[in-house]
Design a protein around this motif. Structure first.
Motif, PDB file in Angstrom:
ATOM      1  N   GLY A 118       0.802  -1.225   0.000  1.00 44.21           N
ATOM      2  CA  GLY A 118       0.000   0.000   0.000  1.00 44.21           C
ATOM      3  C   GLY A 118       0.831   1.268   0.000  1.00 44.21           C
ATOM      4  N   LEU A 119       2.151   1.143  -0.118  1.00 42.78           N
ATOM      5  CA  LEU A 119       3.031   2.305  -0.088  1.00 42.78           C
ATOM      6  C   LEU A 119       3.574   2.638  -1.469  1.00 42.78           C
ATOM      7  CD1 LEU A 119       5.122   1.517   3.126  1.00 42.78           C
ATOM      8  CD2 LEU A 119       3.206   3.119   2.918  1.00 42.78           C
ATOM      9  N   TRP A 120       3.919   3.905  -1.639  1.00 44.22           N
ATOM     10  CA  TRP A 120       4.519   4.394  -2.877  1.00 44.22           C
ATOM     11  C   TRP A 120       5.759   5.210  -2.545  1.00 44.22           C
ATOM     12  CZ3 TRP A 120       2.539   3.848  -7.946  1.00 44.22           C
ATOM     13  CH2 TRP A 120       1.284   3.259  -8.038  1.00 44.22           C
ATOM     14  N   GLN A 121       6.661   5.291  -3.490  1.00 45.11           N
ATOM     15  CA  GLN A 121       7.771   6.232  -3.353  1.00 45.11           C
ATOM     16  C   GLN A 121       7.193   7.633  -3.148  1.00 45.11           C
ATOM     17  OE1 GLN A 121      10.245   7.413  -6.887  1.00 45.11           O
ATOM     18  NE2 GLN A 121      11.893   6.429  -5.746  1.00 45.11           N
ATOM     19  N   GLY A 122       7.693   8.337  -2.144  1.00 40.67           N
ATOM     20  CA  GLY A 122       7.180   9.664  -1.823  1.00 40.67           C
ATOM     21  C   GLY A 122       6.290   9.686  -0.595  1.00 40.67           C
ATOM     22  N   ASP A 123       5.749   8.522  -0.186  1.00 41.30           N
ATOM     23  CA  ASP A 123       4.934   8.473   1.024  1.00 41.30           C
ATOM     24  C   ASP A 123       5.800   8.726   2.255  1.00 41.30           C
ATOM     25  OD1 ASP A 123       2.693   8.002  -0.448  1.00 41.30           O
ATOM     26  OD2 ASP A 123       2.555   5.862  -0.013  1.00 41.30           O
ATOM     27  N   LEU A 124       5.144   9.076   3.362  1.00 42.70           N
ATOM     28  CA  LEU A 124       5.852   9.505   4.563  1.00 42.70           C
ATOM     29  C   LEU A 124       5.822   8.444   5.660  1.00 42.70           C
ATOM     30  CD1 LEU A 124       5.685  12.180   3.034  1.00 42.70           C
ATOM     31  CD2 LEU A 124       5.070  13.298   5.167  1.00 42.70           C
ATOM     32  N   LEU A 125       6.914   8.393   6.418  1.00 46.98           N
ATOM     33  CA  LEU A 125       7.030   7.530   7.585  1.00 46.98           C
ATOM     34  C   LEU A 125       7.556   8.393   8.730  1.00 46.98           C
ATOM     35  CD1 LEU A 125       6.971   4.484   8.583  1.00 46.98           C
ATOM     36  CD2 LEU A 125       9.419   4.461   8.085  1.00 46.98           C
ATOM     37  N   ALA A 126       6.940   8.283   9.903  1.00 45.26           N
ATOM     38  CA  ALA A 126       7.387   9.071  11.048  1.00 45.26           C
ATOM     39  C   ALA A 126       8.836   8.724  11.377  1.00 45.26           C
ATOM     40  CB  ALA A 126       6.488   8.809  12.253  1.00 45.26           C
ATOM     41  N   ALA A 127       9.683   9.745  11.457  1.00 46.75           N
ATOM     42  CA  ALA A 127      11.104   9.547  11.746  1.00 46.75           C
ATOM     43  C   ALA A 127      11.635  10.808  12.417  1.00 46.75           C
ATOM     44  CB  ALA A 127      11.884   9.259  10.460  1.00 46.75           C
TER      45      ALA A 127
ATOM     46  N   LEU B 279       7.867  12.885 -11.976  1.00 42.83           N
ATOM     47  CA  LEU B 279       8.802  13.974 -11.727  1.00 42.83           C
ATOM     48  C   LEU B 279       9.647  13.707 -10.487  1.00 42.83           C
ATOM     49  CD1 LEU B 279       6.526  17.043 -12.531  1.00 42.83           C
ATOM     50  CD2 LEU B 279       8.390  16.144 -13.920  1.00 42.83           C
ATOM     51  N   LEU B 280       9.038  13.096  -9.458  1.00 38.85           N
ATOM     52  CA  LEU B 280       9.797  12.762  -8.255  1.00 38.85           C
ATOM     53  C   LEU B 280      10.901  11.773  -8.578  1.00 38.85           C
ATOM     54  CD1 LEU B 280      10.381  12.647  -5.224  1.00 38.85           C
ATOM     55  CD2 LEU B 280       8.492  11.001  -4.990  1.00 38.85           C
ATOM     56  N   SER B 281      10.587  10.726  -9.307  1.00 34.11           N
ATOM     57  CA  SER B 281      11.607   9.729  -9.641  1.00 34.11           C
ATOM     58  C   SER B 281      12.706  10.342 -10.502  1.00 34.11           C
ATOM     59  CB  SER B 281      10.978   8.517 -10.345  1.00 34.11           C
ATOM     60  OG  SER B 281      10.440   8.879 -11.597  1.00 34.11           O
ATOM     61  N   SER B 282      12.323  11.242 -11.416  1.00 30.15           N
ATOM     62  CA  SER B 282      13.308  11.914 -12.264  1.00 30.15           C
ATOM     63  C   SER B 282      14.215  12.805 -11.426  1.00 30.15           C
ATOM     64  CB  SER B 282      12.589  12.737 -13.334  1.00 30.15           C
ATOM     65  OG  SER B 282      13.512  13.464 -14.120  1.00 30.15           O
ATOM     66  N   TRP B 283      13.616  13.527 -10.464  1.00 31.31           N
ATOM     67  CA  TRP B 283      14.403  14.401  -9.581  1.00 31.31           C
ATOM     68  C   TRP B 283      15.391  13.584  -8.751  1.00 31.31           C
ATOM     69  CZ3 TRP B 283      13.866  14.658  -4.057  1.00 31.31           C
ATOM     70  CH2 TRP B 283      14.579  15.690  -3.449  1.00 31.31           C
ATOM     71  N   LEU B 284      14.938  12.473  -8.187  1.00 29.07           N
ATOM     72  CA  LEU B 284      15.825  11.625  -7.402  1.00 29.07           C
ATOM     73  C   LEU B 284      16.962  11.082  -8.255  1.00 29.07           C
ATOM     74  CD1 LEU B 284      13.155   9.674  -5.331  1.00 29.07           C
ATOM     75  CD2 LEU B 284      14.880  11.228  -4.391  1.00 29.07           C
ATOM     76  N   MET B 285      16.654  10.705  -9.474  1.00 28.34           N
ATOM     77  CA  MET B 285      17.669  10.184 -10.374  1.00 28.34           C
ATOM     78  C   MET B 285      18.714  11.261 -10.665  1.00 28.34           C
ATOM     79  SD  MET B 285      17.152   8.538 -14.170  1.00 28.34           S
ATOM     80  CE  MET B 285      16.372  10.031 -14.798  1.00 28.34           C
ATOM     81  N   ARG B 286      18.263  12.484 -10.890  1.00 27.83           N
ATOM     82  CA  ARG B 286      19.206  13.572 -11.176  1.00 27.83           C
ATOM     83  C   ARG B 286      20.060  13.905  -9.962  1.00 27.83           C
ATOM     84  NH1 ARG B 286      17.268  18.516 -12.179  1.00 27.83           N
ATOM     85  NH2 ARG B 286      15.160  18.090 -11.471  1.00 27.83           N
ATOM     86  N   ARG B 287      19.470  13.795  -8.760  1.00 25.27           N
ATOM     87  CA  ARG B 287      20.236  14.150  -7.562  1.00 25.27           C
ATOM     88  C   ARG B 287      21.402  13.189  -7.331  1.00 25.27           C
ATOM     89  NH1 ARG B 287      20.002  18.780  -7.641  1.00 25.27           N
ATOM     90  NH2 ARG B 287      21.135  18.804  -5.685  1.00 25.27           N
ATOM     91  N   VAL B 288      21.234  11.924  -7.688  1.00 23.24           N
ATOM     92  CA  VAL B 288      22.283  10.939  -7.399  1.00 23.24           C
ATOM     93  C   VAL B 288      23.031  10.497  -8.645  1.00 23.24           C
ATOM     94  CG1 VAL B 288      21.062  10.085  -5.382  1.00 23.24           C
ATOM     95  CG2 VAL B 288      20.699   8.950  -7.558  1.00 23.24           C
ATOM     96  N   GLY B 289      22.548  10.862  -9.829  1.00 27.79           N
ATOM     97  CA  GLY B 289      23.161  10.365 -11.051  1.00 27.79           C
ATOM     98  C   GLY B 289      23.814  11.428 -11.916  1.00 27.79           C
ATOM     99  N   ARG B 290      24.119  12.582 -11.325  1.00 22.96           N
ATOM    100  CA  ARG B 290      24.713  13.649 -12.117  1.00 22.96           C
ATOM    101  C   ARG B 290      26.134  13.283 -12.548  1.00 22.96           C
ATOM    102  NH1 ARG B 290      23.867  18.473  -8.051  1.00 22.96           N
ATOM    103  NH2 ARG B 290      24.153  16.725  -6.617  1.00 22.96           N
ATOM    104  N   TYR B 291      26.468  13.612 -13.789  1.00 22.84           N
ATOM    105  CA  TYR B 291      27.790  13.307 -14.325  1.00 22.84           C
ATOM    106  C   TYR B 291      28.756  14.425 -13.946  1.00 22.84           C
ATOM    107  CZ  TYR B 291      31.532  12.389 -17.675  1.00 22.84           C
ATOM    108  OH  TYR B 291      32.743  12.140 -18.253  1.00 22.84           O
TER     109      TYR B 291
END
Length: 313
Positions: A18-27, A159-171
């Protein structure tokens, strides 16, 4: 201590469905490895070491909102805990309204603005990419650790997945290429967006810019444009527009005595090869592209059309 059994793991796997990337977990905290012998933080030398040589300790940074966003890919998120035992989280911060709007659809690099999340008490929430940390997937079985769904539509999740990819995959382009060409290219495009000029209208139609990977006698730039956005603009002379963007860079190179040619090309995605985009060139990190409402709506419409086609088959 409650150690989860194989039966519990199956239950947790089901909960994860029932979870998706972007959902929140108390931390409430981000655990950060620090060294008491070399640190920027006060009080680290007073913490107990976690290794036999006394070089490392675990310091905790507060998450003011008390929430983390799940950034694990959804396809891994739902896998059995024996296969993927951890969730990867990034802290959620509460921004002021102006900064939140600037981060809408990830148009501000470090933050991805989320819609208001009433269940978490957040009005202007955003994912902060500067820190990430693992959490055991077993915590999904703890009834007192809250979760909250992020109200993201399919386009926003793309867009979220694309943003995450750009944050960690920049050349990492060579320093000379970055200093002489790419830094000025980013500035020129950012200033051109929204302007009623040939370069401005062209910049408004950009999906991204790719650059050859080495600092060499010739630097190749590929401007990828969205044909749908082009159709919404007045007539654009791509050669003239690219000249307006690139000529100031060429002039600066000449003034500095740097004998390098900058060759720009405009393409739509259907007119460029994977060889050119992934081998000969790499994408230039440019947070202003392509992250506005136009792109999100176009993505959503495309996804909706695919869903309608699938329903008819």
């Amino acid at each position: 201590m409650v150690r989860r059994s194989d039966e519990d793991k199956a239950e947790i796997e089901q909960l994860a469905q029932g979870l998706w990337q972007g959902d929140l977990l108390a931390a409430p905290l981000v655990p950060v490895l620090e060294s008491p012998h070399s640190t920027f933080l006060d009080g680290v030398d007073e913490l107990d070491p976690v290794d036999e040589h006394g070089l490392w300790t675990v310091a905790a940074q507060q998450i003011d909102t008390g929430w983390g966003a799940i950034v694990t890919q959804t396809c891994d998120l739902v896998r059995h805990p024996d296969k993927v035992p951890f969730l990867q989280l990034m802290p959620v911060v509460e921004l002021d309204e102006v900064t939140w709007k600037a981060a809408h659809y990830s148009s501000r690099g470090d933050y991805f603005a989320l819609p208001a999340i009433g269940a978490a008490g957040l009005v202007f929430p955003a994912i902060d990419s500067q820190l990430s940390f693992p959490v055991s997937k077993a915590v999904l079985g703890h009834a007192e650790i809250p979760r909250a769904a992020a109200p993201l539509d399919p386009a926003a999740r793309v867009l979220l997945s694309s943003w995450l990819m750009r944050r960690v995959g920049r050349y990492a382009f060579p320093n000379a290429l970055e200093g002489h060409v790419l830094s000025h290219l980013r500035t020129k495009i950012a200033k051109s967006i929204g302007k009623n000029s040939m370069a401005g209208r062209f910049a408004d139609a950009l999906l991204g810019v790719w650059c050859s990977t080495e600092w060499a006698a010739t630097v190749s730039l590929i401007f990828i444009v969205d044909p749908n956005r082009l159709a919404s603009q007045q007539t654009i002379d791509a050669e003239k527009a690219m000249g307006e963007i690139v000529n100031p860079i060429r002039k600066r190179l000449a003034e500095d005595g740097v004998k390098v040619q900058v060759i720009p090309t405009a393409r739509t995605l259907d007119k460029v090869s994977a060889q050119q985009l992934f081998i000969e060139h790499r994408q230039v990190d440019m947070d202003v592209l392509p992250t506005d409402e136009f792109t999100a709506k176009a993505s959503l419409e495309a996804l909706a059309a695919l869903g309608a086609d699938a329903a008819q088959d």
